[in-house]
Design an enzyme around this catalytic site. Structure first.
Site, PDB file in Angstrom:
ATOM      1  N   ASP A   3       0.221  -1.268  -0.210  1.00 45.72           N
ATOM      2  CA  ASP A   3      -0.228   0.155  -0.100  1.00 45.72           C
ATOM      3  C   ASP A   3       0.868   1.423  -0.023  1.00 45.72           C
ATOM      4  O   ASP A   3       0.693   2.321  -0.679  1.00 45.72           O
ATOM      5  CB  ASP A   3      -1.213  -0.057   1.769  1.00 45.72           C
ATOM      6  CG  ASP A   3      -2.313   0.348   1.318  1.00 45.72           C
ATOM      7  OD1 ASP A   3      -2.392  -0.061  -0.177  1.00 45.72           O
ATOM      8  OD2 ASP A   3      -3.143   0.321   1.685  1.00 45.72           O
ATOM      9  N   LEU A   4       1.839   1.166   1.386  1.00 45.24           N
ATOM     10  CA  LEU A   4       2.366   2.884   1.504  1.00 45.24           C
ATOM     11  C   LEU A   4       3.501   3.343  -0.517  1.00 45.24           C
ATOM     12  O   LEU A   4       3.104   4.254  -0.543  1.00 45.24           O
ATOM     13  CB  LEU A   4       3.398   1.964   2.075  1.00 45.24           C
ATOM     14  CG  LEU A   4       4.188   3.788   2.382  1.00 45.24           C
ATOM     15  CD1 LEU A   4       3.169   4.720   3.142  1.00 45.24           C
ATOM     16  CD2 LEU A   4       6.126   3.109   2.737  1.00 45.24           C
ATOM     17  N   LYS A  25       2.928   1.539  -3.630  1.00 38.92           N
ATOM     18  CA  LYS A  25       1.648   2.800  -3.861  1.00 38.92           C
ATOM     19  C   LYS A  25       1.009   3.934  -3.949  1.00 38.92           C
ATOM     20  O   LYS A  25       0.854   4.768  -5.064  1.00 38.92           O
ATOM     21  CB  LYS A  25       1.031   1.761  -4.608  1.00 38.92           C
ATOM     22  CG  LYS A  25       0.634   0.399  -5.371  1.00 38.92           C
ATOM     23  CD  LYS A  25      -0.344  -0.356  -5.367  1.00 38.92           C
ATOM     24  CE  LYS A  25      -0.738  -1.371  -4.440  1.00 38.92           C
ATOM     25  NZ  LYS A  25      -2.269  -3.120  -5.311  1.00 38.92           N
ATOM     26  N   ASP A  37       0.720   4.198  17.294  1.00 40.51           N
ATOM     27  CA  ASP A  37       0.682   4.650  16.143  1.00 40.51           C
ATOM     28  C   ASP A  37       1.209   6.095  15.444  1.00 40.51           C
ATOM     29  O   ASP A  37       1.355   6.318  14.199  1.00 40.51           O
ATOM     30  CB  ASP A  37      -0.914   4.347  15.092  1.00 40.51           C
ATOM     31  CG  ASP A  37      -0.599   3.909  13.583  1.00 40.51           C
ATOM     32  OD1 ASP A  37      -0.072   3.788  13.077  1.00 40.51           O
ATOM     33  OD2 ASP A  37      -1.876   5.375  13.345  1.00 40.51           O
ATOM     34  N   HIS A  69       4.599  10.036  15.844  1.00 40.89           N
ATOM     35  CA  HIS A  69       4.401  11.487  14.774  1.00 40.89           C
ATOM     36  C   HIS A  69       4.188  12.882  15.787  1.00 40.89           C
ATOM     37  O   HIS A  69       5.336  13.676  15.993  1.00 40.89           O
ATOM     38  CB  HIS A  69       3.023  11.907  13.452  1.00 40.89           C
ATOM     39  CG  HIS A  69       2.957  10.772  13.414  1.00 40.89           C
ATOM     40  ND1 HIS A  69       4.196  10.071  12.669  1.00 40.89           N
ATOM     41  CD2 HIS A  69       2.458  10.026  12.871  1.00 40.89           C
ATOM     42  CE1 HIS A  69       4.379   9.484  10.919  1.00 40.89           C
ATOM     43  NE2 HIS A  69       2.508   9.095  11.860  1.00 40.89           N
ATOM     44  N   ARG A 110      -2.115  24.992  11.493  1.00 43.59           N
ATOM     45  CA  ARG A 110      -2.438  23.945  11.632  1.00 43.59           C
ATOM     46  C   ARG A 110      -1.489  22.718   9.504  1.00 43.59           C
ATOM     47  O   ARG A 110      -1.375  23.765   9.155  1.00 43.59           O
ATOM     48  CB  ARG A 110      -3.663  24.237  10.117  1.00 43.59           C
ATOM     49  CG  ARG A 110      -4.507  23.364  10.291  1.00 43.59           C
ATOM     50  CD  ARG A 110      -6.132  23.597   9.940  1.00 43.59           C
ATOM     51  NE  ARG A 110      -6.055  24.419   9.269  1.00 43.59           N
ATOM     52  CZ  ARG A 110      -7.111  25.630   9.093  1.00 43.59           C
ATOM     53  NH1 ARG A 110      -7.605  25.999  10.312  1.00 43.59           N
ATOM     54  NH2 ARG A 110      -7.452  26.856   8.289  1.00 43.59           N
ATOM     55  N   LYS A 112      -4.366  34.590  16.835  1.00 41.86           N
ATOM     56  CA  LYS A 112      -4.851  34.672  17.618  1.00 41.86           C
ATOM     57  C   LYS A 112      -5.047  35.941  18.262  1.00 41.86           C
ATOM     58  O   LYS A 112      -4.219  35.978  19.692  1.00 41.86           O
ATOM     59  CB  LYS A 112      -6.858  34.286  18.198  1.00 41.86           C
ATOM     60  CG  LYS A 112      -6.958  32.691  17.303  1.00 41.86           C
ATOM     61  CD  LYS A 112      -8.269  31.661  18.361  1.00 41.86           C
ATOM     62  CE  LYS A 112      -7.991  30.774  17.089  1.00 41.86           C
ATOM     63  NZ  LYS A 112      -9.319  31.149  16.335  1.00 41.86           N
ATOM     64  N   ARG A 138     -16.454  14.022  18.906  1.00 44.32           N
ATOM     65  CA  ARG A 138     -15.276  14.388  19.159  1.00 44.32           C
ATOM     66  C   ARG A 138     -14.538  13.039  20.181  1.00 44.32           C
ATOM     67  O   ARG A 138     -13.245  14.151  20.611  1.00 44.32           O
ATOM     68  CB  ARG A 138     -15.630  16.025  19.871  1.00 44.32           C
ATOM     69  CG  ARG A 138     -16.732  16.660  18.493  1.00 44.32           C
ATOM     70  CD  ARG A 138     -16.845  17.998  19.445  1.00 44.32           C
ATOM     71  NE  ARG A 138     -17.037  18.693  17.981  1.00 44.32           N
ATOM     72  CZ  ARG A 138     -16.753  20.144  17.603  1.00 44.32           C
ATOM     73  NH1 ARG A 138     -15.173  19.835  17.952  1.00 44.32           N
ATOM     74  NH2 ARG A 138     -17.293  20.605  17.325  1.00 44.32           N
TER      75      ARG A 138
HETATM   76  C1  BG6 Z   1       0.823   6.676   9.600  1.00 48.80           C
HETATM   77  C2  BG6 Z   1      -0.398   5.843  10.791  1.00 48.80           C
HETATM   78  O1  BG6 Z   1       1.780   6.803  10.741  1.00 48.80           O
HETATM   79  O2  BG6 Z   1       0.574   7.791   9.890  1.00 48.80           O
HETATM   80  C3  BG6 Z   1      -1.626   6.184  10.069  1.00 48.80           C
HETATM   81  O3  BG6 Z   1      -0.240   4.711  10.419  1.00 48.80           O
HETATM   82  C4  BG6 Z   1      -2.493   7.286   9.719  1.00 48.80           C
HETATM   83  O4  BG6 Z   1      -2.744   5.199  10.668  1.00 48.80           O
HETATM   84  C5  BG6 Z   1      -0.680   8.300   9.365  1.00 48.80           C
HETATM   85  O5  BG6 Z   1      -3.409   6.787   9.080  1.00 48.80           O
HETATM   86  C6  BG6 Z   1      -1.523   9.350   8.831  1.00 48.80           C
HETATM   87  O6  BG6 Z   1      -1.099   9.999   7.555  1.00 48.80           O
HETATM   88  P1  BG6 Z   1      -1.285  11.408   7.270  1.00 48.80           P
HETATM   89  O7  BG6 Z   1       0.232  11.830   6.614  1.00 48.80           O
HETATM   90  O8  BG6 Z   1      -2.479  10.561   6.375  1.00 48.80           O
HETATM   91  O9  BG6 Z   1      -1.642  12.422   8.361  1.00 48.80           O
END
Ligand code: BG6
Length: 488
Positions: free
Chosen positions: A16-17, A19, A236, A241, A375, A385, A468
């Site tokens: 997936d990644l 592609k 994850d 991140h 953002r 703000k 939410r």
């Molecule tokens: C990945 C996670 O690292 O980042 C996914 O494994 C998540 O679960 C994705 O959907 C989000 O990345 P982006 O760039 O679409 O915000």
């Protein structure tokens, strides 16, 4: 002196990644003339495929982001002609030796540089590294390996992975990717802070009340449940991140923009983090919800997820950096799937103005302090703000936005994170990749918490798909006198 060439091998080419991200990013770089003059791309995976079939598969994933330009399909064709395929097992030295032979044919007469992108699960990437690195060891150019998370599930498994990698590679050959570091607004974070006098001096506990790092997605784990259930949202999204963004945000001024100088400062932040207490964490899991006649599934409706899974699909946490700059400032993180919107942002809430002359006019002081919103996505923007007088004869204050909205300000395309990171790896720029000590520190912070959640079988707070998220996140924030900036 002979010219050099780069062979880029995507291991796990049918995944997936590859592609969705890797091939399209490579094409975008090619389109922009950012790839070296001589390069070859090899897809490597177990399935049998011819070069033509790979090209066909890749061509379906390519978009002309800039499709108004006429020569796009021509460029695409040129790009595809430089893509090849080799089918092989990930643990077979022989199959990698065959690949090596093919690469050598393309490398004749040039200094051969090799980049391997390991887009395969960690249980097979060690074998792949062993095979790939030994087949490349005879070359006199460079060999670099990009690895994707998960880098283990906890401190121990991550350390095992690291030491296995180091049997075959030097640290400076390993490019651990965290694609959030390749996002435009994350890259801009240090420009915003270090090149603006109106921000740089304010970047501390003296002026900042709290910092919020928010990640939300409006879809569940559909199709990825098998992977996700073994990891959960904390591994994850948070441990990598969001924590990486936090480290970049909070670091001391690095000596220079050099990769080692920046990573030295980031790792200090990570090592100054206060151990995470379970009481400072809220976990959640989405349950099914019917809206507009449509039934949205529960996390556990996914066939690949055990019915009794307690894996969190949402988490909120209050973190603290126990150093002089950030003493006592809550860094609140929130990450979740199947929420009401898709968004990633950094929110910085500033303190009250001491002795504010207008304190009796603003009705809610909490809502009238300055806030800086970065953002990251979608619709990239930086919003400040500020308090402003509502025009008119009376004296009424209003919080208004100074708005730097990227789509309105810049006509430039925002590159995908993978484009920047692939280019950096080809150029040997390590600034946006995770060094092993950073990885260790990130796991050291989260491992005890994850163990406790798993051992105690903490029941997540269930929230409806598309909502939410758990209210627990609000109580957690309220404990630190914080209101999430993203909710009204
Ligand atoms: C990945 C996670 O690292 O980042 C996914 O494994 C998540 O679960 C994705 O959907 C989000 O990345 P982006 O760039 O679409 O915000």
């Amino acid at each position: 002196e002979s010219e050099s060439t780069v062979s880029i091998t995507v291991v796990g080419a049918s995944g997936d990644l590859a592609k969705k991200k890797i091939f399209p990013a490579l094409f975008a770089l090619f389109y922009e003339d950012c790839l070296p003059k001589h390069f070859t791309i090899y897809g490597y995976a177990r399935s049998k495929m011819t070069d033509a079939e790979l090209r066909d598969m890749v061509s379906k994933t390519l978009t002309c982001r800039i499709d108004k330009r006429e020569n796009c399909s021509e460029k695409m064709e040129q790009f595809l002609q430089r893509c090849f395929y080799h089918s092989g097992q990930y643990d077979s030295q022989d199959h990698f030796t065959e690949l090596d032979k093919k690469l050598k044919e393309h490398e004749v007469g040039r200094v051969p540089n090799r980049l391997f992108y390991l887009s395969v699960p960690p249980n097979i990437f060690i074998d792949a590294v062993r095979c790939a690195s030994s087949s490349a060891s005879s070359c006199n150019g460079w060999t670099r390996v990009i690895v994707e998370k998960p880098f283990g599930r906890d401190s121990e498994s991550s350390a095992t992975l690291t030491s296995a990698l180091k049997q075959y590679l030097e640290e400076d050959q390993i490019f651990r990717i965290d694609h959030y570091l390749g996002k435009e607004l994350v890259e801009n974070l240090s420009v915003l802070r270090f090149s603006n006098l109106i921000f740089e001096p304010l970047w501390s506990r003296q002026y900042i009340r709290n910092v919020q790092l928010i990640f939300s997605e409006d879809f569940g784990t559909e199709g990825r449940g098998g992977y996700f259930d073994n990891y959960g949202i904390i591994r994850d999204i948070m441990q990598n991140h969001l924590l990486q963004i936090l480290a970049l945000f909070a670091m001391e001024t690095p000596v220079s923009l050099d990769a080692e100088d920046i990573r030295n400062e980031k790792v200090k932040v990570l090592r100054s983090m206060r151990p995470l207490q379970l009481e400072n964490v809220v976990t959640g899991q989405y349950k099914s919800h019917v809206r507009g006649g449509i039934t949205y599934p529960a996390y556990t409706d996914d066939k690949t997820v055990p019915k009794d899974s307690l894996t969190p699909t949402f988490a909120a946490a209050a973190l603290f950096i126990d150093n002089a700059r950030w003493d006592g400032v809550p860094f609140l993180m929130k990450a979740g799937k199947a929420l009401h919107n898709k968004r990633a942002e950094i929110r910085v809430q500033f303190r009250h103005v001491p002795g504010n002359l207008y304190r009796n006019i603003g009705t809610d002081l909490d809502r009238t302090t300055n806030e800086l919103v970065i953002r990251v996505q979608p619709d990239e923007a930086i919003v400040l703000k500020i308090n402003n007088k509502v025009p008119g004869l009376g004296m009424r204050l209003d919080r208004s936005n100074l708005n730097l909205h990227y789509a309105a300000r810049y006509s430039n395309e925002i590159p995908d994170a993978y484009e920047r990171l692939l280019l950096d790896a080809i150029e040997g720029e390590r600034r946006l990749f995770i060094r092993s000590d950073e990885l260790d520190a990130a796991w050291a912070l989260f491992t005890p918490l994850l163990k406790e959640i798993e051992e105690k079988k903490v029941i997540p707070e269930y929230y409806p798909y598309g909502s939410r998220g758990p209210v627990g996140a609000h109580y957690l924030a309220a404990r630190y006198k914080v209101r999430w900036g993203d909710v009204g």
